[in-house]
Design a protein around this motif. Sequence first.
Motif, PDB file in Angstrom:
ATOM      1  N   ARG A  11       0.840  -1.218   0.000  1.00 30.67           N
ATOM      2  CA  ARG A  11       0.000   0.000   0.000  1.00 30.67           C
ATOM      3  C   ARG A  11       0.865   1.254   0.000  1.00 30.67           C
ATOM      4  NH1 ARG A  11      -5.031  -0.146   0.464  1.00 30.67           N
ATOM      5  NH2 ARG A  11      -6.066  -2.162   0.649  1.00 30.67           N
ATOM      6  N   ARG A  12       1.942   1.235   0.767  1.00 30.27           N
ATOM      7  CA  ARG A  12       2.844   2.393   0.765  1.00 30.27           C
ATOM      8  C   ARG A  12       3.478   2.564  -0.612  1.00 30.27           C
ATOM      9  NH1 ARG A  12       4.182   0.256   5.821  1.00 30.27           N
ATOM     10  NH2 ARG A  12       6.110  -0.663   5.030  1.00 30.27           N
ATOM     11  N   MET A  13       3.824   1.438  -1.270  1.00 32.47           N
ATOM     12  CA  MET A  13       4.408   1.520  -2.622  1.00 32.47           C
ATOM     13  C   MET A  13       3.397   2.109  -3.609  1.00 32.47           C
ATOM     14  SD  MET A  13       6.371  -2.154  -2.761  1.00 32.47           S
ATOM     15  CE  MET A  13       7.247  -2.699  -1.296  1.00 32.47           C
ATOM     16  N   CYS A  14       2.122   1.747  -3.447  1.00 35.91           N
ATOM     17  CA  CYS A  14       1.090   2.313  -4.326  1.00 35.91           C
ATOM     18  C   CYS A  14       0.994   3.816  -4.123  1.00 35.91           C
ATOM     19  CB  CYS A  14      -0.269   1.664  -4.038  1.00 35.91           C
ATOM     20  SG  CYS A  14      -0.396  -0.018  -4.662  1.00 35.91           S
ATOM     21  N   GLU A  15       1.018   4.236  -2.847  1.00 35.13           N
ATOM     22  CA  GLU A  15       0.856   5.666  -2.560  1.00 35.13           C
ATOM     23  C   GLU A  15       2.056   6.475  -3.051  1.00 35.13           C
ATOM     24  OE1 GLU A  15       0.241   5.248   1.620  1.00 35.13           O
ATOM     25  OE2 GLU A  15      -1.826   4.530   1.335  1.00 35.13           O
ATOM     26  N   ARG A  16       3.249   5.859  -3.007  1.00 34.79           N
ATOM     27  CA  ARG A  16       4.468   6.577  -3.390  1.00 34.79           C
ATOM     28  C   ARG A  16       4.742   6.529  -4.881  1.00 34.79           C
ATOM     29  NH1 ARG A  16       8.781   7.494  -0.017  1.00 34.79           N
ATOM     30  NH2 ARG A  16       9.538   8.732  -1.771  1.00 34.79           N
TER      31      ARG A  16
END
Lengths: 82, 82
Positions: free
Chosen positions: B61-66
């Motif tokens: 999820r953090r990779m998606c947001e970044r």
Amino acid sequence: MTFRVHVRVIPRPGLLDPQGQAVEHALGSLGFGGVRDVRVGKAIELGIEAATPAEAEAAARRMCERLLANPVTEDFVVAVDA
Amino acid sequence: MTFRVHVRVIPRPGLLDPQGQAVEHALGSLGFGGVRDVRVGKAIELGIEAATPAEAEAAARRMCERLLANPVTEDFVVAVDA
């Protein structure tokens, strides 16, 4: 009734995936460690008119074979929303 | 251990999706009737090193947001293989 169908089309294992390599490299540069084997493909969502979920899934598989996926270079996965 | 994580990134509802429209039109031309609301986005698969499936999902999820998704124009869904 109309079923919501999700299709994933992904480059076959062993085939070069430059986009996946670029994403893997970029994630590393952003500080995300422990990421490997990144593959990038297409996600397709469709509303399919059918009598049953199985019928909608079968239709989606035929669409993948005819248009959505390249059988030489790509694998596909079909899922129907409950 | 390494978890296999599947990410789908899809244009938000209401936003124009020319690729989805092209696919919908092409499917109709091939004789596939009863198809509507086609959306085309990205499918990303990653191997993520993590202690638990929940930790791998949170990292994705953090990779998606970044990086992987554009929060203005795209929604994403993350799933971790059992």
